[in-house]
Design a protein around this motif. Sequence first.
Motif, PDB file in Angstrom:
ATOM      1  N   CYS A 188       0.898  -1.190   0.079  1.00  0.00           N
ATOM      2  CA  CYS A 188       0.003   0.102  -0.078  1.00  0.00           C
ATOM      3  C   CYS A 188       0.958   1.102  -0.085  1.00  0.00           C
ATOM      4  O   CYS A 188       0.812   2.179  -0.785  1.00  0.00           O
TER       5      CYS A 188
ATOM      6  N   ASP B  33      -2.976  -0.930   5.563  1.00  0.00           N
ATOM      7  CA  ASP B  33      -3.621  -1.464   4.682  1.00  0.00           C
ATOM      8  C   ASP B  33      -3.085  -2.931   5.087  1.00  0.00           C
ATOM      9  O   ASP B  33      -3.127  -3.821   4.074  1.00  0.00           O
TER      10      ASP B  33
ATOM     11  N   ARG C 267       3.691  -1.404  -7.462  1.00  0.00           N
ATOM     12  CA  ARG C 267       2.951  -0.252  -6.899  1.00  0.00           C
ATOM     13  C   ARG C 267       3.623   0.044  -5.476  1.00  0.00           C
ATOM     14  O   ARG C 267       4.368  -0.704  -4.973  1.00  0.00           O
TER      15      ARG C 267
ATOM     16  N   GLN D  12      -5.256  -6.290   4.212  1.00  0.00           N
ATOM     17  CA  GLN D  12      -5.706  -6.740   2.982  1.00  0.00           C
ATOM     18  C   GLN D  12      -4.480  -7.115   2.269  1.00  0.00           C
ATOM     19  O   GLN D  12      -4.716  -7.755   1.084  1.00  0.00           O
TER      20      GLN D  12
ATOM     21  N   HIS E 125      -8.294  -3.233  -2.076  1.00  0.00           N
ATOM     22  CA  HIS E 125      -9.170  -2.298  -1.516  1.00  0.00           C
ATOM     23  C   HIS E 125     -10.647  -2.737  -1.707  1.00  0.00           C
ATOM     24  O   HIS E 125     -11.498  -2.262  -0.864  1.00  0.00           O
TER      25      HIS E 125
ATOM     26  N   LYS F  67      -0.358   9.248   0.478  1.00  0.00           N
ATOM     27  CA  LYS F  67      -1.448   8.576   0.855  1.00  0.00           C
ATOM     28  C   LYS F  67      -2.629   9.241   1.414  1.00  0.00           C
ATOM     29  O   LYS F  67      -2.530   9.795   2.170  1.00  0.00           O
TER      30      LYS F  67
ATOM     31  N   GLU G 183      -2.221  -5.792  -3.389  1.00  0.00           N
ATOM     32  CA  GLU G 183      -1.473  -5.153  -2.508  1.00  0.00           C
ATOM     33  C   GLU G 183      -0.602  -6.302  -1.873  1.00  0.00           C
ATOM     34  O   GLU G 183      -1.066  -7.594  -1.246  1.00  0.00           O
TER      35      GLU G 183
HETATM   36 MN    MN Z   1      -3.950   0.451   0.386  1.00  0.00          MN
END
Ligand code: MN
Length: 335
Positions: A103, A309, A127, A312, A272, A132, A298
């Motif tokens: 993230c 995050d 990524r 996830q 997400h 953020k 992610e």
């Molecule tokens: Mn994220």
Amino acid sequence: MITVLKPNVTAEQRDHLIDWLEKQKVQVHISEGSEYTVLGLVGDTAHIDMDLLASLDIVQSVKRVSEPFKKCNRKFHPDDSVIEAGGVKIGGKNNFCVIAGPCSVETREQIIGVAQAVKDSGADILRGGAFKPRTSPYDFQGLHGEGLLLLSEAKKATGLPIITELMDMKDFDLFEDVDIIQVGARNMQNFEMLKALGRTDKTILLKRGLANNLKELLMSAEYIMAGGNNNVILCERGIRTFETHTRNTLDLSCVPVLHQLTHLPVIVDPSHATGHSDLVPSMALAAAACGADGLMVEVHNDPMHALCDGAQSLTPAQFDTLMKQIRKVLEAIKE
Ligand code: MN
Ligand code: PEP
């Protein structure tokens, strides 16, 4: 308005017609398809004599495009757009693209370690967020310029192109080495930013807003394209519904709908969308199966201690297993 030319029209005949149309103050968008050339006319087309245009012997058909989105409309460009960024193709047949990474960029060891791991598993693009958009002002906001420098180091170390989110045009000059600029869900309708990005030639990944319908998503893509930048990729990342078991509700049916409405590539972010790492693999596989042009997933080397995050985020080992399953799904649906 779209004008489809007959096959075998010469370049000279085509240019002559375009010249005539442009003199009537409309912009002409040319799409050379595998069978037909389509001229998309944008601007004030009300004064164009449709009957006269249709009667020309080089013209096959003339139609008004009723939808308010024009340049991203599939009617303007019947073939899938294939967008290239950092040597990677996104969109079209057989170019399934996997974007993976944490993230947020946290440390050099973290971003280079995750970059190497996702590359080894077959990811195409790295990524990592440096700016953020957090719900709470007290949460980690990203490493900003330092984060971008660390992403560049990871790009250099692995050869993977990089994608990261831009939240404010004042930071744009820092993004020179960035291959794809992400416009996050919260900025999908930041129209001044979309217009400014439309004046650049950067590839833009446009995420669907938390409570936006597909027409609104396409109108936001149109803002970027209206400025002359056609390098736009759409991303479904889940929308707000009354359901609380998942962070958002992944609207997978938007993938085939968007493919009907637009020629732009559509990728899916199952991270997400679900908010739970144990739900990510099944939704990632479902996205691949329903025809998405790629995924954004992610991945964190230590999800338990992630600054953003973690719940996830897949571990590199889980991501590796997922990549093997994705290859099987892609093989199964290959035409
Ligand atoms: Mn994220
Ligand atoms: C992200 O991808 O890091 C992100 C913040 O996503 P979204 O804008 O979809 O919430």
